[in-house]
Design a protein around this motif. Structure first.
Motif, PDB file in Angstrom:
ATOM      1  N   GLU A 387       0.826  -1.209   0.000  1.00 48.56           N
ATOM      2  CA  GLU A 387       0.000   0.000   0.000  1.00 48.56           C
ATOM      3  C   GLU A 387       0.865   1.266   0.000  1.00 48.56           C
ATOM      4  OE1 GLU A 387      -2.400   0.044   3.551  1.00 48.56           O
ATOM      5  OE2 GLU A 387      -1.005  -1.308   4.549  1.00 48.56           O
ATOM      6  N   ASN A 390       2.229   1.620  -3.620  1.00 50.62           N
ATOM      7  CA  ASN A 390       1.185   2.121  -4.520  1.00 50.62           C
ATOM      8  C   ASN A 390       0.928   3.603  -4.293  1.00 50.62           C
ATOM      9  OD1 ASN A 390      -2.131   2.527  -4.663  1.00 50.62           O
ATOM     10  ND2 ASN A 390      -1.217   1.528  -6.446  1.00 50.62           N
ATOM     11  N   ALA A 394       1.378   6.380  -7.189  1.00 56.14           N
ATOM     12  CA  ALA A 394       0.113   6.935  -7.702  1.00 56.14           C
ATOM     13  C   ALA A 394      -0.087   8.405  -7.350  1.00 56.14           C
ATOM     14  CB  ALA A 394      -1.056   6.120  -7.151  1.00 56.14           C
ATOM     15  N   ASP A 397      -0.578  10.092 -10.462  1.00 55.80           N
ATOM     16  CA  ASP A 397      -1.446   9.329 -11.374  1.00 55.80           C
ATOM     17  C   ASP A 397      -0.668   8.532 -12.418  1.00 55.80           C
ATOM     18  OD1 ASP A 397      -3.838  10.166 -10.149  1.00 55.80           O
ATOM     19  OD2 ASP A 397      -3.757  12.068 -11.245  1.00 55.80           O
ATOM     20  N   GLY A 400      -2.475   3.278 -11.132  1.00 52.48           N
ATOM     21  CA  GLY A 400      -3.802   3.344 -10.538  1.00 52.48           C
ATOM     22  C   GLY A 400      -3.743   3.235  -9.018  1.00 52.48           C
ATOM     23  N   MET A 401      -4.681   3.891  -8.346  1.00 50.30           N
ATOM     24  CA  MET A 401      -4.744   3.847  -6.882  1.00 50.30           C
ATOM     25  C   MET A 401      -5.502   2.599  -6.445  1.00 50.30           C
ATOM     26  SD  MET A 401      -5.556   7.818  -5.932  1.00 50.30           S
ATOM     27  CE  MET A 401      -4.498   9.148  -6.505  1.00 50.30           C
ATOM     28  N   THR A 402      -4.889   1.841  -5.551  1.00 51.12           N
ATOM     29  CA  THR A 402      -5.519   0.602  -5.070  1.00 51.12           C
ATOM     30  C   THR A 402      -5.865   0.647  -3.586  1.00 51.12           C
ATOM     31  OG1 THR A 402      -3.341  -0.367  -4.627  1.00 51.12           O
ATOM     32  CG2 THR A 402      -4.310  -0.780  -6.802  1.00 51.12           C
ATOM     33  N   THR A 403      -5.433   1.692  -2.864  1.00 47.68           N
ATOM     34  CA  THR A 403      -5.737   1.805  -1.435  1.00 47.68           C
ATOM     35  C   THR A 403      -6.229   3.211  -1.131  1.00 47.68           C
ATOM     36  OG1 THR A 403      -3.498   2.536  -0.825  1.00 47.68           O
ATOM     37  CG2 THR A 403      -3.902   0.158  -0.908  1.00 47.68           C
TER      38      THR A 403
END
Length: 509
Positions: A387, A390, A394, A397, A400-403
């Motif tokens: 996390e 990421n 991110a 940008d 992609g945002m995953t959290t």
């Protein structure tokens, strides 16, 4: 004859004395025996009396024990009688309750039988009513039920949609207010200085006599210092001050510390200058690690990889649009922790990601990657959580945002950089242009070091004497000038100086 008479007289006297002594002894013995008999009788009587007293005492003790034991037995018998009586009462009570339950069961069975009869009567009447209603309406019960269900479904859908729209509108208003509150509160709680990054450092000296020693004979000392540090040293009429000019803060700091040691020591010559510059460069590396450790301790971030700690310390000597990168990263870390706490997320992870979000700007080698992606790769390399990696990658940008931590990092980065006075775009573009100029010259074969000085108006290129000849040095300066002219945009003109020197080193042992 007289002798015989004397002897006989002596014998007669001895015999008389014997019999007299024997009589006396016998009488004494009889008296002793009589006295001992009396004493023995007295002792006997005394022992008999003592035995009788002891027997009487033991008899009393036994009688007391027997009496106490009989009392305990009587108490136990009384308790047993009470328990027996209470058990008899409970048995009688249970028997009475059993009889009552039997009566209740009989009554309940009768009531159930009556209810079943009434249910049968109700079912008969209900069927008759349904038959009458079906005859009147011309529909069966199943058809009527289906029609009713369909109408109820439509009504429920309309009510549900209305409720959902109202809820969404209310949530939008509330979320907007709550988001504004969290952002404003976070900004108010973390206030830091505005951008103060410069491209010059003033080195103070005690008197102007030191300037001559720094310049050296025919300027050899100042040239050696500029070549070793990549910093332009301006010695002018400013009293008790020397100006160090370079776009790279680390170069200026190395030059400042080296000058301080040289002036303090008093020995200033080219060989000594190179030795001190190298020593200061190593000391600065240690200071960078100490700054990184202090930063992580201040922010309460633990178990960070040593290489990441070093990169954090290196941020102290890097600026981003005029804003000190370490100061910016600390500010983002604190903002992230506050915002994550307000949203009920893990504040420690958010603070860690906030501190590391710009480590891609200070790598040892700079590949052609955006700093967010480079920072993400460094975090992955040094085993940071997924996390956190990421969130780093991110925040501009690129991935992609995953959290939920990722948008917090992006927002806090924007907050820190968007404050009035936080950044200066002109300084950043100027530093970027000088860096591109140095990289362009460094891409040519044989070039060892490059330094952009005089605000980018001069580019000094140090080449290896074994790889580049004098004629090739002239051609190299022309090629670099041509490439800068074709590929870069810059004001005025740029002077390209190629420095080629030959050194012979030997050691006397």
């Amino acid at each position: 004859m007289e002798t015989i008479i004397i002897i006989l007289a002596a014998i007669a006297a001895a015999a008389a004395a014997y019999f007299i002594t024997r009589g006396i002894i016998r009488k004494s013995g009889e008296k002793l025996i009589q006295h001992a008999t009396i004493e023995g009788e007295n002792i006997k009587q005394q022992r008999i009396l003592e035995a009788k007293e002891k027997f009487l005492d033991m008899k009393k003790e036994h009688e007391s024990y027997v009496h106490e034991r009989n009392g305990k037995i009587s108490q136990t018998e009384n308790r047993l009688k009470q328990k027996e009586s209470s058990l008899n009462q409970q048995i009688n009570e249970n028997q009475r309750k059993s009889r009552e339950l039997e009566n209740q069961k009989e009554n309940l069975a009768q009531q159930i039988e009556k209810a079943e009869k009434k249910t049968e009567e109700y079912e008969t009447i209900r069927k008759q009513h349904i038959e009458k209603l079906e005859a009147i309406a011309g529909l069966t019960a199943a058809e009527a039920r289906d029609i009713l269900l369909e109408s109820m479904k439509e009504e429920a859908k309309v009510q549900a949609l209305t409720y959902i729209n109202d809820t969404i509108e209310e949530a939008k208003l509330t979320a907007g207010k709550e988001a504004k509150r969290i952002v404003v509160q976070s900004i108010q709680r973390v206030a830091s200085e505005t951008a103060i990054e410069n491209s010059v450092t003033v080195f103070n000296i005690e008197n102007d006599d030191v300037k001559g020693r720094i310049i050296g004979r025919e300027g050899r000392n100042i040239r050696a210092l500029e070549a070793a540090t990549g910093v332009e040293i301006v010695v002018d009429d400013t009293p008790e001050a020397i100006v160090l000019s370079a776009f790279d803060p680390m170069r200026r700091e190395i030059a400042r510390l080296a000058l301080h040691q040289l002036v303090t020591d008093g020995r200033i010559h080219p060989a000594r200058i190179e030795e001190v510059v190298e020593k200061v460069r190593n000391q600065l590396e240690e200071e960078i690690v100490d700054v990184g450790k202090k930063t992580t301790i201040d922010l309460g971030i633990h178990n960070l990889h040593p290489e990441l700690v070093r990169l954090v310390g290196k941020m102290k000597y890097r600026s981003s649009y005029g804003q000190n990168l370490l100061q910016h990263s600390r500010e983002v870390a604190n903002l992230c922790a506050i915002m994550a706490s307000e949203l009920g997320l893990n504040a420690k992870i958010a603070k860690r990601a906030g501190l590391l979000h710009d480590i891609g700007k200070v790598p040892d080698d700079e590949p052609e990657l955006p700093h967010a992606l480079l920072g993400m790769k460094l975090a992955e390399k040094y085993k940071e959580k997924a996390e956190i990696c990421n969130a780093i990658g991110a925040h501009h940008d690129e991935v992609g945002m995953t959290t939920l931590i990722a948008p917090i990092i992006q927002v806090c980065d924007a907050i820190s950089g968007a404050r009035p006075g936080a950044r200066r775009e002109i300084v950043e573009s100027y530093i970027k242009r000088l860096k591109e100029m140095e990289d362009l010259a460094l891409s040519h074969p044989g070039v060892q070091k490059t330094y952009a000085i005089q605000a980018g108006r001069e580019l000094r290129v140090v080449v290896g004497s074994e790889k580049v000849s004098d004629q090739e040095a002239e051609k190299l300066s022309f090629d670099i000038a041509k490439k800068i002219q074709d590929e870069m945009t810059y004001p005025g003109q740029v002077k390209i100086t190629v420095i080629r020197e030959t050194r012979a080193i030997a050691y006397a042992k």
